[in-house]
Scaffold this active site. Structure first.
Site, PDB file in Angstrom:
ATOM      1  N   THR A 243      -5.537   1.577  -5.765  1.00 32.16           N
ATOM      2  CA  THR A 243      -5.274   0.015  -5.751  1.00 32.16           C
ATOM      3  C   THR A 243      -6.129  -0.516  -6.642  1.00 32.16           C
ATOM      4  O   THR A 243      -5.350  -1.579  -7.410  1.00 32.16           O
ATOM      5  CB  THR A 243      -5.549  -0.600  -4.087  1.00 32.16           C
ATOM      6  OG1 THR A 243      -5.195   0.424  -3.211  1.00 32.16           O
ATOM      7  CG2 THR A 243      -4.965  -1.799  -4.003  1.00 32.16           C
TER       8      THR A 243
ATOM      9  N   ASP B 204       1.802  -0.235  -5.009  1.00 33.42           N
ATOM     10  CA  ASP B 204       0.620   0.154  -5.806  1.00 33.42           C
ATOM     11  C   ASP B 204       0.690   1.405  -6.475  1.00 33.42           C
ATOM     12  O   ASP B 204      -0.052   1.716  -7.776  1.00 33.42           O
ATOM     13  CB  ASP B 204      -0.792  -0.419  -5.008  1.00 33.42           C
ATOM     14  CG  ASP B 204      -0.979   0.565  -3.747  1.00 33.42           C
ATOM     15  OD1 ASP B 204       0.029   1.268  -3.296  1.00 33.42           O
ATOM     16  OD2 ASP B 204      -2.167   0.364  -3.137  1.00 33.42           O
ATOM     17  N   HIS B 205       0.664   2.803  -5.783  1.00 28.48           N
ATOM     18  CA  HIS B 205       0.540   3.967  -6.206  1.00 28.48           C
ATOM     19  C   HIS B 205       1.318   5.007  -5.394  1.00 28.48           C
ATOM     20  O   HIS B 205       1.660   4.374  -4.171  1.00 28.48           O
ATOM     21  CB  HIS B 205      -0.944   4.198  -6.468  1.00 28.48           C
ATOM     22  CG  HIS B 205      -1.756   3.883  -5.195  1.00 28.48           C
ATOM     23  ND1 HIS B 205      -1.858   4.711  -3.883  1.00 28.48           N
ATOM     24  CD2 HIS B 205      -2.592   2.916  -4.760  1.00 28.48           C
ATOM     25  CE1 HIS B 205      -2.402   4.101  -3.296  1.00 28.48           C
ATOM     26  NE2 HIS B 205      -2.986   3.281  -3.462  1.00 28.48           N
TER      27      HIS B 205
ATOM     28  N   HIS C 244      -1.623   3.273   4.780  1.00 28.64           N
ATOM     29  CA  HIS C 244      -2.701   4.130   3.896  1.00 28.64           C
ATOM     30  C   HIS C 244      -3.080   5.310   4.604  1.00 28.64           C
ATOM     31  O   HIS C 244      -2.972   5.575   5.862  1.00 28.64           O
ATOM     32  CB  HIS C 244      -4.124   3.348   4.017  1.00 28.64           C
ATOM     33  CG  HIS C 244      -4.920   3.761   2.768  1.00 28.64           C
ATOM     34  ND1 HIS C 244      -5.670   4.980   2.986  1.00 28.64           N
ATOM     35  CD2 HIS C 244      -5.155   3.109   1.817  1.00 28.64           C
ATOM     36  CE1 HIS C 244      -6.388   4.937   2.013  1.00 28.64           C
ATOM     37  NE2 HIS C 244      -6.187   3.952   1.044  1.00 28.64           N
TER      38      HIS C 244
ATOM     39  N   GLU D  78       0.761  -1.128  -0.134  1.00 28.78           N
ATOM     40  CA  GLU D  78       0.007  -0.013  -0.161  1.00 28.78           C
ATOM     41  C   GLU D  78       0.759   1.318  -0.014  1.00 28.78           C
ATOM     42  O   GLU D  78       1.771   1.412   0.906  1.00 28.78           O
ATOM     43  CB  GLU D  78      -0.920  -0.110   1.275  1.00 28.78           C
ATOM     44  CG  GLU D  78      -1.873   1.329   1.424  1.00 28.78           C
ATOM     45  CD  GLU D  78      -2.814   1.542   0.054  1.00 28.78           C
ATOM     46  OE1 GLU D  78      -3.315   0.483  -0.451  1.00 28.78           O
ATOM     47  OE2 GLU D  78      -3.027   2.604  -0.395  1.00 28.78           O
TER      48      GLU D  78
HETATM   49  C1  GP9 Z   1      -8.804  -0.815   0.420  1.00 28.00           C
HETATM   50  C2  GP9 Z   1      -7.494  -0.661   0.047  1.00 28.00           C
HETATM   51  C3  GP9 Z   1      -7.083   0.642  -0.047  1.00 28.00           C
HETATM   52  O1  GP9 Z   1      -9.062  -2.298   0.426  1.00 28.00           O
HETATM   53  O2  GP9 Z   1      -6.902  -1.310  -0.905  1.00 28.00           O
HETATM   54  O3  GP9 Z   1      -7.318   1.163  -1.451  1.00 28.00           O
HETATM   55  P1  GP9 Z   1      -6.947   2.508  -2.049  1.00 28.00           P
HETATM   56  O4  GP9 Z   1      -7.664   3.807  -1.406  1.00 28.00           O
HETATM   57  O5  GP9 Z   1      -5.475   2.552  -1.789  1.00 28.00           O
HETATM   58  O6  GP9 Z   1      -7.313   2.179  -3.347  1.00 28.00           O
HETATM   59 MN    MN Z   2      -3.661   1.660  -2.248  1.00 30.13          MN
END
Ligand code: GP9
Ligand code: MN
Length: 620
Positions: A295, A469-470, A410, A253
């Site tokens: 994500t 992921d980003h 996150h 994340e």
């Molecule tokens: C939630 C997690 C976060 O299940 O994958 O999502 P994001 O906000 O990073 O897209």
């Molecule tokens: Mn994410």
């Protein structure tokens, strides 16, 4: 009446001017819009006006009470739309689109984030609407609430139309193909304005709905020729290097590459990963290519080697399409396929999409024991998540493909005291300050997970792939980022910050850093080739990272990066000097970048993969 000159201001015009000036002020203060010359500044200044004249202007067809009610209501609604964009922008440095509004199933989980993003002081964003409301009650000859006469109304709307065309004409001269091939929303808003952007967005919404109905298989033939021509043969040593082994892929994340190998307050941010990288393949020029789907966009890239969409989240908008996913291809080749993520299964519409991708099993919230103690921020803490996940891994038939998604790192990056292994950073951005300890926490979770895998005898039988992921730190925190990095965050630096780590660990292979410019689009072919599965016939935009020679990656906003240049926001930068350079250096790739994105979009909007393998029949 009579000869007395009327010195009053019209209520409707007053509301328009107030909203206009407010919008421009918000552009300057809240949105980070890159202005390169006086003409762009001028376009930015006038762009809210035509829309406001069209909408608030309806008030001129009414008088007194009716007019007051209409203008006050319209001012509040318009202010709210602007404010909603401000709030969204605070976290995502992006503007709202219609598909985002329909993703209500994500709203519940977003609560903790929204709390961070709004404050009581935000009432300021409604000051003009409140003033208009107050004036509606004041009896003064200085404000007129009259209905316009026909000639006046015609002149008013004629000016509004004229202004709209003038605005569009200037914008097209500044930015050719503005409404047809612009993938960067900032450029759109800069030119047509935030309100018109919503109208344009509504038009796109209608258009994309029609696109599927009108699509036919012949469109796919052209795209297939394009992707086939790009195909890179896999390298001999690496093809099948993971054959028969389990494949563990972890989406990390919000982790960007700038933390890898670095320190904060003199302490290492990712001590475990730094060691792990030493006996893994590490890709240090690997970019995320996600947009509003965050994500889920990165998951989409991994599964399909197609680009996610420029607006909305493809996981929501096109979950019913035909895809040939990574999971499906692995399953055909005797892999058991599972997703593991301790969150609501419907978040990002995952349950529907994973089904479509053909996963055997999705371990979501009910498959974990989640309680107050082992949760923070968005939910289950990563250490606990991995710990309980190992039990699931033990149950799976072998070989398995298990895809994990971590959560603790996150936004807003909350952590319990006992989980802070390093201190927060000290800058004006609380977000950036808290980011370092949460990244460090996930790093600890990896360490324990790998120890567990070793203890269970799974480590030697598995390849382990970890990727970011980003971004975690948006451009909203540029000042503090500049403080940390010790340099100014230019658009060039921002683009470089879109790098995320990619680590591929294969038992028995020595560590190596690979610096080819690449992105998440390349994951699918790379993994399938490692598993010894040929992808020559597949329609995909990425290439095997172990044989890819062309240093080229396109980001979802149309920016691209090669080994020599970075192209972003309409400017070409030299990588060596980090300064703008002549456009000629970027020119050869501009068309290529646009083609990549628009071919991929055509596949998704037209649901073209449903015709895959059937094109010949169609042509006859
Ligand atoms: C939630 C997690 C976060 O299940 O994958 O999502 P994001 O906000 O990073 O897209
Ligand atoms: Mn994410």
């Amino acid at each position: 009446m009579g000869t007395k000159k009327n010195k009053s201001i019209h209520f409707v015009l007053l509301a328009i001017v107030l909203l206009w000036l407010k919008t421009y002020t918000v552009y300057k203060i809240n949105f980070d819009i890159d202005i390169e010359n006086k003409l762009q500044e001028f376009i930015l200044f006038i762009n809210p006006l035509s829309f406001l004249m069209f909408i608030i202007g309806i008030g001129i067809f009414m008088a007194n009470r009716k007019q007051k009610i209409f203008v006050v209501t319209a001012s509040f609604i318009t202010s709210f739309v602007l404010y909603a964009n401000v709030v969204y922008y605070r976290e995502f440095s992006d503007f709202i689109t219609i598909p985002l509004l329909t993703q209500t199933s994500n709203m519940g989980d977003l609560k903790s984030s929204v709390g961070e993003l709004v404050s009581w002081a935000d009432i300021l964003y409604f000051m003009d609407a409140l003033l208009i409301l107050a004036l509606a009650f004041v009896k003064t000859p200085k404000i007129s609430f009259k209905k316009y006469r026909n000639v006046g109304a015609a002149a008013f709307y004629f000016s509004a139309f004229g202004l709209a065309f003038f605005n569009l004409g200037l914008s097209e001269s500044e930015r050719p193909e503005l409404l047809t091939r612009t993938f960067d929303r900032e450029i759109l808003v800069k030119n047509i304005g935030t309100y018109n952007h919503h109208i344009y967005d509504a038009y796109l919404q209608t258009k994309t709905t029609a696109q599927r109905a009108l699509a036919d298989g012949n469109q796919l033939t052209e795209i297939e020729n394009y992707t086939r021509a790009q195909y890179t043969e896999p390298s001999k040593e690496m093809f099948g290097a993971a054959k028969g082994k389990n494949i563990i892929v972890i989406s990390m994340e919000s982790t960007q590459s700038f933390v890898i190998g670095q320190k904060v307050n003199g302490q290492e941010i990712t001590p475990f990963l730094n060691e792990f990288i030493k006996d893994s393949y590490y890709f240090d020029n690997f970019y995320h290519q996600t947009a509003q789907g965050k994500t889920s966009d990165s998951e989409f890239l991994l599964e399909n080697s197609l680009y996610p969409l420029g607006r909305g989240a493809v996981f929501f908008t096109h979950s019913g399409n035909e895809y040939v996913s990574l999971a499906e291809r692995l399953k055909e080749n005797a892999y058991y396929t599972a997703k593991l993520h301790a969150n609501n299964k419907s978040f990002w519409n995952r349950d529907v999409m994973y089904n479509n991708f053909g996963y055997d099993r999705f371990y979501s919230l009910p498959d974990y024991e989640v309680n107050e103690e082992n949760s923070v921020g968005w939910g289950m803490k990563d250490i606990e998540f991995f710990d309980q996940s190992v039990e699931h891994l033990k149950d799976m038939p072998k070989p398995f493909f298990a895809k994990f998604i971590t959560l603790t790192n996150h936004f807003p990056f909350e952590l319990d005291e006992e989980d802070k292994f390093i201190d927060e950073y000290d800058s004006p951005s609380g977000t950036l300050n808290r980011y370092f300890p949460t990244v460090r926490y996930t790093d600890e979770a990896f360490k324990l997970f790998i120890e567990d895998l070793k203890a269970e005898g799974l480590y030697e039988d598995s390849i382990i792939v970890i990727y970011g992921d980003h971004y975690g730190i948006s451009e909203n925190h540029n000042r503090s980022m500049a403080q940390y990095l010790g340099k100014e965050i230019t658009p060039f630096v921002s683009t470089q910050l879109q790098r995320v780590p990619l680590i591929v660990h294969i038992p028995g292979h020595e560590g190596k850093t690979i610096s080819t410019v690449s992105g998440q689009i390349d994951l699918r072919p790379t993994l399938l080739n490692l598993a010894g599965i040929d992808t020559k016939q597949d329609i995909q935009f990425g290439s095997d990272l172990f044989s890819k020679k062309d240093n080229f990656v396109v980001l979802r906003d149309g920016s691209f990066i090669t080994d020599k240049v970075v192209y972003t926001k309409g400017t070409c930068y030299d990588k060596a000097t980090e300064e703008p350079t002549e456009m000629a250096s970027c020119e050869p790739y501009i068309e290529h970048a646009k083609n990549e994105l628009s071919y991929s979009d055509q596949i998704i909007y037209g649901d073209l993969l449903r015709f895959y393998g059937k094109e010949e029949e169609q042509q006859e």
